[in-house]
Scaffold this active site. Structure first.
Site, PDB file in Angstrom:
ATOM      1  N   SER A 216      19.675  19.006  20.495  1.00 47.28           N
ATOM      2  CA  SER A 216      19.152  18.509  19.310  1.00 47.28           C
ATOM      3  C   SER A 216      20.680  18.120  18.381  1.00 47.28           C
ATOM      4  O   SER A 216      21.519  18.549  18.552  1.00 47.28           O
ATOM      5  CB  SER A 216      18.485  19.731  18.324  1.00 47.28           C
ATOM      6  OG  SER A 216      19.264  20.618  17.910  1.00 47.28           O
ATOM      7  N   GLY A 266       8.667  23.521  19.486  1.00 49.26           N
ATOM      8  CA  GLY A 266       8.319  22.663  20.811  1.00 49.26           C
ATOM      9  C   GLY A 266       8.740  21.388  20.819  1.00 49.26           C
ATOM     10  O   GLY A 266       8.250  20.769  21.869  1.00 49.26           O
ATOM     11  N   ALA A 267       9.326  20.470  19.749  1.00 56.96           N
ATOM     12  CA  ALA A 267       9.315  19.114  19.802  1.00 56.96           C
ATOM     13  C   ALA A 267      10.428  18.873  20.874  1.00 56.96           C
ATOM     14  O   ALA A 267      10.145  17.897  21.824  1.00 56.96           O
ATOM     15  CB  ALA A 267       9.901  18.525  18.434  1.00 56.96           C
ATOM     16  N   GLY A 268      11.516  19.465  20.798  1.00 52.80           N
ATOM     17  CA  GLY A 268      12.750  19.526  21.951  1.00 52.80           C
ATOM     18  C   GLY A 268      12.133  19.855  23.364  1.00 52.80           C
ATOM     19  O   GLY A 268      12.412  18.908  24.029  1.00 52.80           O
ATOM     20  N   ASP A 269      11.342  20.847  23.350  1.00 56.34           N
ATOM     21  CA  ASP A 269      10.738  20.901  24.709  1.00 56.34           C
ATOM     22  C   ASP A 269      10.110  20.250  25.053  1.00 56.34           C
ATOM     23  O   ASP A 269      10.030  19.539  26.372  1.00 56.34           O
ATOM     24  CB  ASP A 269      10.025  22.263  24.704  1.00 56.34           C
ATOM     25  CG  ASP A 269      10.748  23.465  23.984  1.00 56.34           C
ATOM     26  OD1 ASP A 269      11.956  23.599  23.934  1.00 56.34           O
ATOM     27  OD2 ASP A 269      10.151  24.442  23.495  1.00 56.34           O
ATOM     28  N   ASN A 293      10.279  10.709  23.555  1.00 57.41           N
ATOM     29  CA  ASN A 293       9.994  10.679  22.024  1.00 57.41           C
ATOM     30  C   ASN A 293       8.673  10.415  21.658  1.00 57.41           C
ATOM     31  O   ASN A 293       8.004  11.313  20.777  1.00 57.41           O
ATOM     32  CB  ASN A 293      10.577   9.310  21.272  1.00 57.41           C
ATOM     33  CG  ASN A 293      11.967   9.331  21.231  1.00 57.41           C
ATOM     34  OD1 ASN A 293      12.741  10.517  21.237  1.00 57.41           O
ATOM     35  ND2 ASN A 293      12.608   8.111  21.169  1.00 57.41           N
TER      36      ASN A 293
HETATM   37  N1  LIG Z   1       8.845  14.355  12.610  1.00 54.77           N
HETATM   38  C1  LIG Z   1       8.874  13.425  13.593  1.00 54.77           C
HETATM   39  N2  LIG Z   1       8.348  12.326  13.723  1.00 54.77           N
HETATM   40  C2  LIG Z   1       8.224  11.796  14.918  1.00 54.77           C
HETATM   41  N3  LIG Z   1       8.887  12.260  16.149  1.00 54.77           N
HETATM   42  C3  LIG Z   1       9.472  13.377  16.175  1.00 54.77           C
HETATM   43  C4  LIG Z   1       9.721  14.233  14.690  1.00 54.77           C
HETATM   44  N4  LIG Z   1      10.190  15.120  14.987  1.00 54.77           N
HETATM   45  C5  LIG Z   1      10.484  15.318  16.269  1.00 54.77           C
HETATM   46  N5  LIG Z   1      10.178  14.270  17.060  1.00 54.77           N
HETATM   47  C6  LIG Z   1      10.583  13.673  18.215  1.00 54.77           C
HETATM   48  O1  LIG Z   1      10.729  14.953  19.054  1.00 54.77           O
HETATM   49  C7  LIG Z   1      12.114  14.934  19.666  1.00 54.77           C
HETATM   50  C8  LIG Z   1      12.820  16.119  19.515  1.00 54.77           C
HETATM   51  O2  LIG Z   1      12.725  16.735  18.093  1.00 54.77           O
HETATM   52  P1  LIG Z   1      13.810  17.443  17.582  1.00 54.77           P
HETATM   53  O3  LIG Z   1      15.154  16.405  17.645  1.00 54.77           O
HETATM   54  O4  LIG Z   1      13.621  17.905  15.901  1.00 54.77           O
HETATM   55  O5  LIG Z   1      14.058  18.556  18.342  1.00 54.77           O
HETATM   56  P2  LIG Z   1      14.514  20.169  18.235  1.00 54.77           P
HETATM   57  O6  LIG Z   1      15.179  20.138  16.963  1.00 54.77           O
HETATM   58  O7  LIG Z   1      15.058  20.507  19.650  1.00 54.77           O
HETATM   59  O8  LIG Z   1      12.924  20.838  18.233  1.00 54.77           O
HETATM   60  P3  LIG Z   1      12.383  22.292  18.193  1.00 54.77           P
HETATM   61  O9  LIG Z   1      13.702  23.162  18.257  1.00 54.77           O
HETATM   62  O10 LIG Z   1      11.567  22.362  17.046  1.00 54.77           O
HETATM   63  O11 LIG Z   1      11.825  22.181  19.460  1.00 54.77           O
HETATM   64  C9  LIG Z   1      12.772  13.716  18.467  1.00 54.77           C
HETATM   65  O12 LIG Z   1      14.015  13.291  19.476  1.00 54.77           O
HETATM   66  C10 LIG Z   1      11.619  12.824  18.267  1.00 54.77           C
HETATM   67  O13 LIG Z   1      11.317  12.035  19.620  1.00 54.77           O
HETATM   68  O1  LIG Z   2       8.532  28.632  21.294  1.00 59.45           O
HETATM   69  C1  LIG Z   2       9.850  28.262  20.566  1.00 59.45           C
HETATM   70  C2  LIG Z   2      10.278  26.949  21.539  1.00 59.45           C
HETATM   71  O2  LIG Z   2      10.431  27.164  22.716  1.00 59.45           O
HETATM   72  C3  LIG Z   2      11.636  26.496  20.837  1.00 59.45           C
HETATM   73  O3  LIG Z   2      12.163  25.427  21.713  1.00 59.45           O
HETATM   74  C4  LIG Z   2      12.666  27.190  20.616  1.00 59.45           C
HETATM   75  O4  LIG Z   2      13.785  26.623  19.619  1.00 59.45           O
HETATM   76  C5  LIG Z   2      12.144  28.756  19.989  1.00 59.45           C
HETATM   77  O5  LIG Z   2      12.964  29.703  20.314  1.00 59.45           O
HETATM   78  C6  LIG Z   2      10.799  29.086  20.574  1.00 59.45           C
HETATM   79  O6  LIG Z   2      10.336  30.285  19.721  1.00 59.45           O
END
Ligand SMILES: Nc1ncnc2c1ncn2[C@@H]1O[C@H](COP(=O)(O)OP(=O)(O)OP(=O)(O)O)[C@@H](O)[C@H]1O
Ligand SMILES: O[C@H]1[C@H](O)[C@@H](O)[C@H](O)[C@@H](O)[C@H]1O
Length: 378
Positions: A216, A266-269, A293
């Protein structure tokens, strides 16, 4: 649920070579997902506003099931999940763990408290503070199945994917995709999640054998993108701004999809799994990141592990079948990755944007999943 193995059965390099040679020539389209399910407690203004199934393995399974290409119409996407939980695990009957049961340990299930701030988050500020409350056992090399896989996803949340486990994944899988959070998270005495520099960890030496490393924007400074991109392709996700890919010799920005964010968990996952599914469909890395995305945006519009509308999934599948003129066999193979944006990139984005409209902004509350509505509107 099966019981976890003892950490005594470590495999030697020669043994792994034999395993690989013995199975050479077999069709190996299966994926290997390594990382534990967890309990997520969502807190806002000092009040618990949600309790959900978490852990990257849960979000990843959900998207791989939804978006992987299938040879047969019926049946589940072919991948194995290696995950550990305790006897207190509350979501054994939820779809992902029910289909791919975790290993059962004596220690409690990994649990996180996610503290959301009351103030509206800015686009780049961390949207929550995470605290690890319980940590289940690590996943040892001996916990992984003794067979080859087309691809592997190392998606730990609490340091459970040990360096030696990642190394064994690399030996078993043709291509490994890694979430940086599995490598660089550090926990203080109170369980608060911080980060260490990747270069200072035992994982750093494995990077040249990793295909893709996703971080991220908050994690990126700890990964050291300029150094890491010389060893593998690095993808930096940036919330609502989409993501950027950096490889040795090039980089690309990939546009996001609009979403009404109610819970960023879970956005990143979901991104990483969408990206992997894109590679499985035969897309270049930059095109596959569109699918990342797409599923990242879908994840933030629901609380907990999202449910995808069947019509939306059908539309995505039809788009991929139509836009990908010649789908290479669905195999992730380190020697055949392409990185550049293809000629259909913009069309793919436009078509997926249409498909995203088939996803209701916020699914109905699902009490069995702890799904309770808006956690973090921005
Ligand atoms: N508010 C949003 N609107 C549209 N797309 C989003 C948004 N938030 C996240 N995304 C999509 O999800 C992807 C991953 O989000 P982010 O960069 O926030 O990951 P993260 O911080 O690892 O998330 P998390 O730790 O909450 O799982 C982004 O690259 C984007 O494609
Ligand atoms: O369920 C969530 C999810 O898997 C995220 O990716 C992580 O950042 C958190 O630790 C976890 O609680």
């Amino acid at each position: 649920m099966p019981l976890a193995a003892e950490p005594d059965d470590t495999h030697e390099e020669g043994e792994d070579q034999q395993l690989l040679l013995a199975k050479k020539g077999e069709p190996t389209l299966e994926g290997l997902v390594v990382g534990s399910y967890c309990h997520d407690v969502l807190i806002r203004g000092g009040r618990v506003v949600g309790e959900t199934l978490g852990g990257a393995a849960a979000f990843v399974s959900n998207v791989l099931d939804a978006a992987s290409p299938r040879e047969a119409e019926q049946g589940e996407a072919p991948f194995v999940v290696v995950s550990k939980v305790g006897r207190d695990f509350a979501y054994a009957s939820a779809p992902a763990p029910a289909r791919r049961p975790p290993l059962l340990c004596a220690s409690p299930t990994t649990s996180f408290h996610a503290q959301f701030s009351d103030a509206a988050a800015s686009a780049h500020a961390p949207d929550r503070e995470l605290r690890r409350v319980h940590a289940c056992d690590p996943i040892y090399p001996a916990d992984l199945p003794d067979r080859r896989f087309a691809y592997g996803l190392a998606v730990g949340v609490a340091g459970e994917v040990l360096p030696e486990t990642l190394e064994r994944m690399i030996r078993l899988c043709r291509a490994v995709l890694v979430d940086a959070q599995a490598l660089i998270r550090a926990f203080d005495g109170d369980g608060a999640v911080g980060h260490v520099a990747l270069e200072d960890t035992p994982y750093a030496r494995l990077l040249p054998r990793v295909a893709f490393l996703k971080a991220s924007s908050e994690e990126a400074p700890y990964v050291g993108v300029e150094t890491a991109r010389r060893r593998c392709c690095v993808i930096v996700t940036d919330g609502r701004d989409g993501c950027r890919l950096y490889w040795d010799g090039g980089e690309a920005r990939v546009a996001p999809f609009p979403a009404v964010q109610v819970d960023p968990t879970g956005a990143g996952d979901s991104f990483l799994a969408g990206f992997a599914a894109g590679l499985l469909w035969g897309l270049s890395a930059t095109d596959a990141a569109l699918l990342g995305n797409f599923f990242g945006a879908a994840a933030v519009s629901q609380v907990g592990v999202p449910t995808f509308h069947p019509k939306m999934l059908q539309a995505v599948k039809e788009i991929l079948e139509e836009k990908i003129a010649k789908r290479s066999s669905p195999c992730i193979n380190g020697t055949t990755f392409t990185f550049d944006r293809s000629s259909v990139h913009d069309e793919l984005h436009a078509a997926l944007q249409e498909a995203a409209r088939l996803m209701p902004e916020q699914q109905q509350a699902d009490p069995t999943n702890g799904n309770c509505g808006d956690i973090c509107s921005v």
